[in-house]
Motif scaffolding. Structure first.
Motif, mmCIF file in Angstrom:
data_model
loop_
_atom_site.group_PDB
_atom_site.id
_atom_site.type_symbol
_atom_site.label_atom_id
_atom_site.label_comp_id
_atom_site.label_asym_id
_atom_site.label_seq_id
_atom_site.Cartn_x
_atom_site.Cartn_y
_atom_site.Cartn_z
ATOM 1 N N GLY A 248 0.864 -1.445 0.031
ATOM 2 C CA GLY A 248 -0.182 0.140 0.241
ATOM 3 C C GLY A 248 1.047 1.437 0.029
ATOM 4 N N GLU A 249 0.359 2.742 0.703
ATOM 5 C CA GLU A 249 1.084 3.992 0.196
ATOM 6 C C GLU A 249 2.394 3.895 1.645
ATOM 7 O OE1 GLU A 249 0.456 8.295 0.522
ATOM 8 O OE2 GLU A 249 -1.434 7.098 1.194
ATOM 9 N N PRO A 250 3.446 3.172 1.512
ATOM 10 C CA PRO A 250 4.447 3.400 2.409
ATOM 11 C C PRO A 250 4.227 4.841 2.923
ATOM 12 C CG PRO A 250 5.312 2.948 0.443
ATOM 13 C CD PRO A 250 4.514 3.404 -0.215
ATOM 14 N N LEU A 251 4.391 5.150 4.393
ATOM 15 C CA LEU A 251 4.425 6.470 4.866
ATOM 16 C C LEU A 251 5.750 6.762 5.607
ATOM 17 C CD1 LEU A 251 0.444 5.552 6.748
ATOM 18 C CD2 LEU A 251 1.731 7.038 4.864
ATOM 19 N N HIS A 252 5.993 5.526 6.123
ATOM 20 C CA HIS A 252 7.672 6.090 7.111
ATOM 21 C C HIS A 252 8.289 4.768 6.312
ATOM 22 C CE1 HIS A 252 10.506 6.165 9.703
ATOM 23 N NE2 HIS A 252 10.692 7.287 9.380
ATOM 24 N N TRP A 253 9.388 4.551 6.290
ATOM 25 C CA TRP A 253 9.916 2.943 6.530
ATOM 26 C C TRP A 253 11.891 2.725 6.860
ATOM 27 C CZ3 TRP A 253 8.696 5.274 1.702
ATOM 28 C CH2 TRP A 253 9.822 5.618 0.917
ATOM 29 N N THR A 254 11.974 1.645 7.273
ATOM 30 C CA THR A 254 13.662 2.170 7.512
ATOM 31 C C THR A 254 14.129 0.377 7.828
ATOM 32 O OG1 THR A 254 13.001 3.325 9.916
ATOM 33 C CG2 THR A 254 14.656 1.573 10.020
ATOM 34 N N ALA B 161 -3.521 -9.461 -3.807
ATOM 35 C CA ALA B 161 -3.753 -10.113 -6.074
ATOM 36 C C ALA B 161 -3.234 -8.606 -6.469
ATOM 37 C CB ALA B 161 -4.760 -10.891 -6.529
ATOM 38 N N ASP B 162 -3.637 -7.847 -7.037
ATOM 39 C CA ASP B 162 -3.318 -6.645 -7.673
ATOM 40 C C ASP B 162 -2.596 -5.986 -7.523
ATOM 41 O OD1 ASP B 162 -6.220 -7.142 -8.460
ATOM 42 O OD2 ASP B 162 -7.438 -5.502 -7.207
ATOM 43 N N ARG B 163 -2.230 -5.716 -6.039
ATOM 44 C CA ARG B 163 -0.833 -5.106 -5.574
ATOM 45 C C ARG B 163 0.609 -6.073 -5.919
ATOM 46 N NH1 ARG B 163 -3.058 -3.613 -0.184
ATOM 47 N NH2 ARG B 163 -1.824 -5.108 0.423
ATOM 48 N N ARG B 164 0.525 -6.839 -5.844
ATOM 49 C CA ARG B 164 1.720 -7.555 -6.554
ATOM 50 C C ARG B 164 2.577 -7.517 -7.639
ATOM 51 N NH1 ARG B 164 -0.764 -12.461 -5.247
ATOM 52 N NH2 ARG B 164 -0.394 -12.096 -3.094
#
Length: 210
Positions: free
Chosen positions: A158-164, A189-192
């Motif tokens: 989905g939409e990443p807000l923050h990642w490390t 399935a749609d996002r893969r």
């Protein structure tokens, strides 16, 4: 006799407050039975210690050193207890401390306990930021471009807000990412992403609550 009634009233208030916290707020939301006796024992134990130390002639000094000793033995393992559960730990401590102080007026103690319970109930509500999730994801690829990593996470979650980026292994071609993201309306399935020719990408997420 008056002091006994005062003590009984504060004890009843403490048991009612920790009961609401444990059985009405915490357990219905997190379902960890092993922490229920821990919260109850910690709260009532602190209430007992504070009440007993308050009767010592040295008063404030004994109460301060005693509380320091009690709180110093409480160890919270970050790998076993989530951050929201740490918040419940400290709430049980504060409830026991407030109700155990004998010179606080009963009405003031009750008001402070009710305010604390209301804040915890609202802050840990499942409806608060309900679309935000956290996952620890293992990707079998190394993205040197942060934009490419963001695109990959967006397609998978989905939409990443923050990642490390927690770990990068160039030998095994692995990337471990701790990501906070907002769920989209698309199905998994749609996002893969569509597999490309050659070795397929594999995602091994470890799901955790936000």
């Amino acid at each position: 006799m008056e002091s006994l009634r005062h003590l009984a009233a504060h004890l009843g208030l403490d048991l009612a407050a920790v009961g609401v916290l444990t059985f009405a707020i915490y357990y219905p939301r997190h379902r960890r039975r092993d922490l229920v006796p821990a919260y109850l024992a910690l709260n009532t134990g602190l209430f007992t210690v504070v009440t007993a130390l308050a009767e010592v002639r040295s008063g404030g000094a004994a109460l301060g050193f005693g509380l320091f000793g009690v709180l110093s033995i409480v160890r919270l393992r970050s790998d076993a207890v989530q951050h929201e559960e740490v918040a419940y730990y400290f709430t049980t401590l504060v409830l026991g401390l407030l109700c155990g102080l004998p010179r606080l007026p009963f009405a003031l103690t009750g008001g402070l306990c009710a305010t604390l319970l209301l804040i915890v109930w609202a802050a840990d509500s499942p409806r608060l930021l309900a679309d935000t999730r956290r996952a620890v994801v293992t990707l079998d690829t190394v993205h040197e471009d942060p934009a490419a990593l963001r695109t990959d996470l967006a397609r998978r979650l989905g939409e990443p807000l923050h990642w490390t980026v927690m770990e990068v292994d160039f030998v095994r071609d692995l990337t471990v990412v701790d990501v906070r993201y907002r769920e989209s309306t698309a199905t998994p399935a749609d996002r893969r992403p569509v597999p490309a020719a050659g070795p397929a990408h594999r995602t091994t997420p470890t799901w955790e609550s936000a």
